[in-house]
Scaffold this motif. Structure first.
Motif, short mmCIF file in Angstrom:
data_model
loop_
_atom_site.label_atom_id
_atom_site.label_comp_id
_atom_site.label_asym_id
_atom_site.label_seq_id
_atom_site.Cartn_x
_atom_site.Cartn_y
_atom_site.Cartn_z
N GLY A 26 0.78 -1.23 0.00
CA GLY A 26 0.00 0.00 0.00
C GLY A 26 0.81 1.27 0.00
O GLY A 26 0.24 2.38 -0.05
N ALA A 27 2.13 1.18 0.04
CA ALA A 27 2.96 2.39 0.14
C ALA A 27 2.98 3.19 -1.14
O ALA A 27 3.39 4.35 -1.15
N TRP A 28 2.54 2.58 -2.25
CA TRP A 28 2.48 3.29 -3.53
C TRP A 28 1.23 4.18 -3.62
O TRP A 28 1.20 5.14 -4.39
N ASP A 29 0.22 3.86 -2.83
CA ASP A 29 -1.07 4.54 -2.92
C ASP A 29 -0.99 5.98 -2.42
O ASP A 29 -0.10 6.34 -1.64
N HIS A 30 -1.94 6.79 -2.89
CA HIS A 30 -2.08 8.17 -2.42
C HIS A 30 -0.78 8.97 -2.57
O HIS A 30 -0.34 9.67 -1.65
N GLY A 31 -0.17 8.81 -3.75
CA GLY A 31 1.06 9.56 -4.01
C GLY A 31 2.24 9.08 -3.18
O GLY A 31 3.11 9.88 -2.83
N LYS A 32 2.27 7.79 -2.86
CA LYS A 32 3.34 7.18 -2.05
C LYS A 32 3.39 7.80 -0.65
O LYS A 32 4.46 7.89 -0.02
N ARG A 33 2.24 8.14 -0.12
CA ARG A 33 2.19 8.81 1.19
C ARG A 33 2.88 7.99 2.28
O ARG A 33 3.69 8.51 3.05
N ALA A 34 2.56 6.68 2.35
CA ALA A 34 3.15 5.86 3.42
C ALA A 34 4.65 5.71 3.25
O ALA A 34 5.39 5.63 4.25
N LEU A 35 5.12 5.67 2.02
CA LEU A 35 6.56 5.58 1.78
C LEU A 35 7.27 6.81 2.32
O LEU A 35 8.29 6.71 3.02
N TYR A 36 6.73 7.99 2.01
CA TYR A 36 7.37 9.22 2.46
C TYR A 36 7.24 9.41 3.97
O TYR A 36 8.14 9.97 4.62
#
Length: 297
Positions: A47-57
């Motif tokens: 899911g880290a790719w979702d919502h503009g990679k929000r979780a990744l950042y």
């Protein structure tokens, strides 16, 4: 993030489905941040790719401002991608050149340690959980990172087992006692008419007199006399797949071995709350790393 001038800290962690809920994910971030890693190899960035990679950042920010990379999820393939995070105070980014494969892509990032001319190849892998033959193919693909005298450092969930079994400290895996029949099919291969643990990826990556890579935990456990480096890493929760084994690996081209100071396997109560894999931390002498990345191939 301030730079430690003497050590380079590298983490490898399969965070089960990216930590799941918000509170558990934030706890995972705090655990990882406490080790102040300069390089992080992550698996299951679900899911880290979702919502503009929000979780990744969010994770990269929680780790002190690391520069994050991840592979794009592919339709019809695993939805648990891999990623790499790098300290921009130490490293300059050269390129992201991922390797596409049938189930999970390998996140491949090229960097340079500031002030050093040599490119370092970083890769996060998560070998296929259901197909031993595909795992062997993925391992062979990873060997290409060391081609032409390149220097490389990689972290992965191997979903298979170290081939030098006599050196391991995990409780032996007796397949006749494993309750999960699907796990048996996924993790064994046939040799001489007998089903045995799949050790082929380990053999391909780190086996033989001309090994492409050094298994850093094995080096720490046998050469540096740190038996804790060989502690099992997964599964920390399931009991129907046999005792936990060392399936999460940090490997590097052999030029990195002299720089290694220690390998730690973090299996705390908080780690077990957020995932079924231990956190693996390797610490290197930064001045030695500087020498590696200054010397011509």
């Amino acid at each position: 993030m301030t730079c430690d001038c003497t050590e380079l800290r590298v983490a490898c962690w399969n965070l089960d489905h990216n930590g799941g809920s918000g509170p558990m994910r934030r706890l995972a971030h705090r655990i990882l941040a406490s080790y102040k890693p300069h390089i992080v190899f992550r698996q299951e960035l679900t899911g880290a790719w979702d919502h503009g990679k929000r979780a990744l950042y969010e994770e990269a920010t929680a780790l002190g401002g690391l520069f994050p990379f991840m592979v794009a999820p592919r339709e019809g393939r695993s939805r648990n991608p891999t990623g790499v995070m790098v300290d921009p105070h130490l490293f300059e980014i050269v390129a992201q050149t991922d390797h596409d494969l049938p189930w999970k892509a390998i996140c491949h990032v090229q960097v340079r340690l500031k002030g050093c001319p040599r490119t370092l190849h970083l890769a996060s892998g998560h070998l296929c959980h259901f197909d031993p033959d595909l795992r062997a193919t993925e391992a062979r693909r990873l060997t290409t990172l060391a081609d032409h005298g390149r220097t490389a450092l990689m972290g992965m969930d191997g979903n298979s087992y170290p081939h030098r079994t006599a050196d391991e400290v995990s409780k032996p895996l007796v397949w006749a006692e494993v309750e999960d029949p699907v796990h048996f099919q996924h993790r064994t291969i046939e040799r001489n008419g007998v089903r045995v643990s799949d050790t082929r990826p380990s053999e391909i990556l780190t086996g033989g007199p001309k090994a492409v890579f050094t298994d850093l935990a094995h080096h720490a456990g046998t050469v540096l006399r740190q038996p804790g480096a060989l502690a099992p890493t997964a599964s920390l929760k399931r009991t129907d797949q046999g005792p936990p084994q060392r399936i999460d690996w940090l490997v590097a081209t052999p030029d990195w071995a002299p720089a290694l100071r220690r390998v730690e396997v973090i299996d705390s109560e908080d780690v077990r709350r957020v995932t079924d894999h231990a956190l693996v931390i390797a610490t290197f002498d930064l001045s030695c790393v500087h020498g590696i990345l200054t010397t011509a191939a």
